[in-house]
Design a protein around this motif. Structure first.
Motif, short mmCIF file in Angstrom:
data_model
loop_
_atom_site.label_atom_id
_atom_site.label_comp_id
_atom_site.label_asym_id
_atom_site.label_seq_id
_atom_site.Cartn_x
_atom_site.Cartn_y
_atom_site.Cartn_z
N PRO A 185 0.82 -1.22 0.00
CA PRO A 185 0.00 0.00 0.00
C PRO A 185 0.85 1.27 0.00
CG PRO A 185 -0.04 -1.04 2.16
CD PRO A 185 0.64 -1.99 1.23
N GLU A 186 2.09 1.14 0.49
CA GLU A 186 2.94 2.34 0.55
C GLU A 186 3.36 2.82 -0.84
OE1 GLU A 186 5.86 -1.12 1.28
OE2 GLU A 186 3.72 -0.73 1.28
N PHE A 187 3.31 1.91 -1.83
CA PHE A 187 3.61 2.32 -3.21
C PHE A 187 2.29 2.78 -3.84
CE2 PHE A 187 7.07 -1.18 -3.27
CZ PHE A 187 7.95 -0.35 -2.60
N ASN A 188 1.97 4.01 -3.62
CA ASN A 188 0.66 4.48 -4.07
C ASN A 188 0.73 4.86 -5.55
OD1 ASN A 188 -1.95 5.31 -4.05
ND2 ASN A 188 -1.53 7.32 -3.19
N LEU A 189 0.86 3.84 -6.39
CA LEU A 189 1.02 4.06 -7.83
C LEU A 189 -0.18 3.49 -8.57
CD1 LEU A 189 4.69 3.10 -8.79
CD2 LEU A 189 3.67 5.36 -8.90
N LYS A 190 -0.74 4.28 -9.44
CA LYS A 190 -1.89 3.78 -10.22
C LYS A 190 -1.49 2.56 -11.04
CE LYS A 190 -5.47 5.04 -13.52
NZ LYS A 190 -5.23 3.92 -14.43
N LEU A 191 -0.26 2.56 -11.54
CA LEU A 191 0.20 1.44 -12.37
C LEU A 191 0.10 0.12 -11.60
CD1 LEU A 191 1.52 0.20 -14.86
CD2 LEU A 191 3.75 0.90 -13.97
N LEU A 192 0.49 0.12 -10.34
CA LEU A 192 0.41 -1.12 -9.55
C LEU A 192 -1.04 -1.54 -9.34
CD1 LEU A 192 3.22 -0.69 -6.85
CD2 LEU A 192 3.33 -1.84 -9.05
N GLN A 193 -1.90 -0.56 -9.16
CA GLN A 193 -3.33 -0.88 -9.01
C GLN A 193 -3.87 -1.48 -10.32
OE1 GLN A 193 -4.71 3.02 -7.89
NE2 GLN A 193 -3.56 2.97 -5.98
N ASP A 194 -3.42 -0.91 -11.43
CA ASP A 194 -3.86 -1.42 -12.75
C ASP A 194 -3.36 -2.85 -12.98
OD1 ASP A 194 -5.05 1.00 -13.19
OD2 ASP A 194 -3.51 1.76 -14.57
N ILE A 195 -2.12 -3.09 -12.57
CA ILE A 195 -1.56 -4.44 -12.74
C ILE A 195 -2.34 -5.43 -11.88
CG2 ILE A 195 0.45 -5.92 -12.33
CD1 ILE A 195 2.23 -3.50 -13.06
N HIS A 196 -2.64 -5.02 -10.66
CA HIS A 196 -3.39 -5.91 -9.75
C HIS A 196 -4.75 -6.25 -10.35
CE1 HIS A 196 -5.75 -6.97 -6.07
NE2 HIS A 196 -4.67 -7.72 -5.90
#
Length: 237
Positions: A185-196
Motif C-alpha cells: 500500500p505504501e507504493f501508491n502508484l496507479k500502475l500497480l493498481q492497474d496491474i493488480h
C-alpha cells in the motif's frame, strides 16, 4: 509440457524463467524472434517501484534479443540494465554482469549471454533483499513475468498449440503476485493498481484446472499484458 520444469522457486512459488520458456517455445516450431525484439527501452522514471518493474521487463527483453541473436540490442540492454540498477541503488552488483553481457554478445556467445542475464536478475534481487527491499525485488520478478507472458502469448496467438498455451498455466504465480501487490500500500502508484486489477482479470483465463487454455484466452491475455507492458515502459501524461 510441464511449466514447473522451466522454473525456479521464489518464496515457494514457481517462477518460470524467460530463457527456459522461450527455449520451450522454440521447440514447438520456428519463431521469428526478431519480431519480438523491443528497441524502446522505456522512459526514465524516478519512482523506485516503476524502475523495478521496468528492470524486470528489460531483463526479459534481453532474453528475447538473445533468442533473436541480436548482438547490438543485447549490448544496449546490458547498458540499460546497468542504468536502471544505478537508479535503484544496486549497480555495484551488476557492473561486472553488464560488461560480461557486452563481451559475450560481441563474441556471439549466446549461452554465456543467457547465463549472465540470469545472474544479473539474481544479483539485482539478492542486492535488493540484502537491503530489505524485498518488495522491489518482487516487482522485478513481476515486470519480467509480464513481459515474458506478453511475448509468450504473442507467439502462441500467431501459431496456436495446446502445448504452447500450457506454458501459461501458472495459477499459483498469479496468486503470489496478487498477494504481493496487495501488501504494497505504501507504493501508491496507479500502475500497480492497474496491474493488480489485470491479474484478477487474467486469473480465470489461465486457471483452467486440467483443461486447455483456448486460443481466444491466449489472445485476451496478450491484449492485457501488452497494455501493461506499454504502461510499464512509457510515461503516462
Amino acid at each position: 509440457m510441464d511449466v514447473k520444469q522451466l522454473s525456479k522457486k521464489v518464496e515457494d512459488v514457481v517462477v518460470p524463467l524467460p530463457n527456459e520458456v522461450f527455449g520451450a517455445l522454440n521447440k514447438l516450431g520456428g519463431v521469428n524472434w526478431r519480431e519480438y525484439v523491443r528497441n524502446d527501452k522505456g522512459a526514465n522514471f524516478t519512482e523506485r517501484p516503476r524502475i523495478a518493474l521496468l528492470l524486470g521487463a528489460v531483463i526479459a527483453d534481453g532474453f528475447i534479443a538473445v533468442q533473436a541473436e541480436d548482438a547490438p540490442t543485447v549490448k544496449e540492454i546490458g547498458q540499460r540494465v546497468l542504468t536502471l540498477s544505478k537508479a535503484i541503488g544496486v549497480s555495484s552488483s551488476i557492473t561486472a554482469h553488464a560488461k560480461a553481457i557486452t563481451d559475450a554478445a560481441d563474441k556471439r556467445n549466446w549461452a554465456s549471454v543467457r547465463q549472465e542475464l540470469d545472474r544479473t536478475q539474481n544479483s539485482v534481487q539478492q542486492a535488493m533483499n540484502e537491503v530489505h527491499d524485498e518488495k522491489l525485488s518482487q516487482l522485478v520478478s513481476l515486470g519480467g513475468w509480464l513481459r515474458g507472458t506478453e511475448v509468450l502469448t504473442a507467439v502462441v496467438t500467431k501459431r496456436y498449440s495446446e502445448e504452447g498455451s500450457e506454458l501459461l498455466h501458472q495459477p499459483d504465480l498469479l496468486n503470489y503476485f496478487e498477494t504481493r501487490l496487495q501488501a504494497m500500500p505504501e507504493f501508491n502508484l496507479k500502475l500497480l493498481q492497474d496491474i493488480h486489477a489485470a491479474l484478477i482479470e487474467v486469473r480465470p483465463l489461465i486457471d483452467v484446472g486440467d483443461g486447455k487454455i483456448p486460443a481466444a484466452s491466449v489472445k485476451k491475455i496478450n491484449d492485457i499484458t501488452t497494455r501493461l507492458g506499454d504502461a510499464i515502459t512509457k510515461k503516462t501524461p
